[in-house]
Design an enzyme around this catalytic site. Structure first.
Site, mmCIF file in Angstrom:
data_model
loop_
_atom_site.group_PDB
_atom_site.id
_atom_site.type_symbol
_atom_site.label_atom_id
_atom_site.label_comp_id
_atom_site.label_asym_id
_atom_site.label_seq_id
_atom_site.Cartn_x
_atom_site.Cartn_y
_atom_site.Cartn_z
ATOM 1 N N GLU A 1 -1.844 -8.999 -0.383
ATOM 2 C CA GLU A 1 -3.244 -9.249 -0.043
ATOM 3 C C GLU A 1 -4.151 -9.166 -1.268
ATOM 4 O O GLU A 1 -5.138 -9.902 -1.362
ATOM 5 C CB GLU A 1 -3.692 -8.266 1.044
ATOM 6 N N GLU B 1 3.979 -5.917 7.442
ATOM 7 C CA GLU B 1 3.262 -4.833 8.114
ATOM 8 C C GLU B 1 3.662 -4.632 9.565
ATOM 9 O O GLU B 1 3.732 -3.492 10.043
ATOM 10 C CB GLU B 1 1.740 -5.079 8.035
ATOM 11 N N ALA C 1 0.865 -1.185 0.000
ATOM 12 C CA ALA C 1 0.000 0.000 0.000
ATOM 13 C C ALA C 1 0.899 1.232 0.000
ATOM 14 O O ALA C 1 2.095 1.147 0.291
ATOM 15 C CB ALA C 1 -0.902 -0.019 1.228
ATOM 16 N N GLY D 1 -0.084 -4.802 1.051
ATOM 17 C CA GLY D 1 -1.351 -4.750 0.336
ATOM 18 C C GLY D 1 -1.281 -5.397 -1.025
ATOM 19 O O GLY D 1 -2.288 -5.932 -1.516
#
Length: 243
Positions: A106, A126, A60, A103
């Protein structure tokens, strides 16, 4: 434009395209993914997800994440988009080159089928940034690789290389970078040769919780048994094998 879209009759190819940020997933990308999902919910087709410039998605966008608040976390900005991708009617293929971290990993976990290149590096770092993987990893990853391996990855934050990801079943095959998209299209071709309704029902059954089985298969199969396409395809099969 952070997401390049190529549309074909039976599939859509979506390419994450922020090369200057290694395709980090920002809010604009999430909004584009929601728009794409709306189109594929209305007109179901196979989706191929990939990244530009030798990277799938390096995570992300940290600059945006740093400024997000508790309220932002509760809205599940990335999580809701990835759930929507996973629940698309037709299969989703992730063609992963290079980094798929945080991200980006994911997003890949939300796909039905994952293939990659030998340069794959995938994982969820993370906790090293003071947050957790909260866009599906804590429940999708155990379903893919098992509880013990998912716990190791998420609690240590380490990254898998391509060979280990293949051994663990996180990806189903490896291909040279120049052949990756062709391999994804070959999978999409095989899907496209089958009955779309049967494919959609199969995905729906695969995604259903264990408590719904076997009832969901029986009901979906009942619908397929009454379909004209089932009769047409089986008749054609019998005619070919009787020659």
């Amino acid at each position: 434009m952070t997401l390049r879209i190529e549309e074909r009759d039976d599939r859509v190819i979506a390419t994450l395209d922020r090369p200057e940020k290694r395709n980090a997933i920002d809010r604009e990308t999430i909004d584009a993914l929601h728009q794409l999902c709306a189109e594929l919910e209305a007109s179901p087709r196979t989706l191929i997800l990939t990244g530009s410039s030798g990277v799938f998605a390096a995570g992300a966008d940290i600059a945006q994440l740093r400024d997000r608040t508790a309220e932002d976390a509760r809205t599940g900005i990335n999580a809701m988009a990835f759930i929507r991708i996973a629940e698309l009617p037709m299969p989703v293929i992730a063609a992963i080159d290079g980094y798929a971290l945080g991200g980006g990993a994911e997003l890949a976990y939300a796909a039905d089928i994952r293939i990659a290149t030998p340069s794959l590096r995938i994982g969820n770092p993370e906790t090293g940034l003071g947050i957790m993987a909260a866009a599906g990893a804590t429940w999708r990853l155990p379903e893919i690789v098992g509880d013990a391996r998912a716990s190791e990855l998420l609690l240590t934050g380490r990254t898998l290389d391509a060979d280990e990801a293949l051994r663990w079943g996180l990806v189903s095959s490896l291909h040279p970078a120049e052949d990756l998209l062709a391999a994804a299209h070959e999978i999409a071709d095989r899907i496209g040769a089958n009955d779309p309704l049967a494919t959609r029902h199969t995905k729906r059954a695969l995604r259903a919780p264990r408590s719904q089985h076997p009832a969901i298969e029986l009901e979906l199969q009942a619908e397929l048994f009454e379909s004209p396409e089932k009769h047409r395809r089986m008749t054609a099969f019998l005619e070919r094998t009787s020659r």
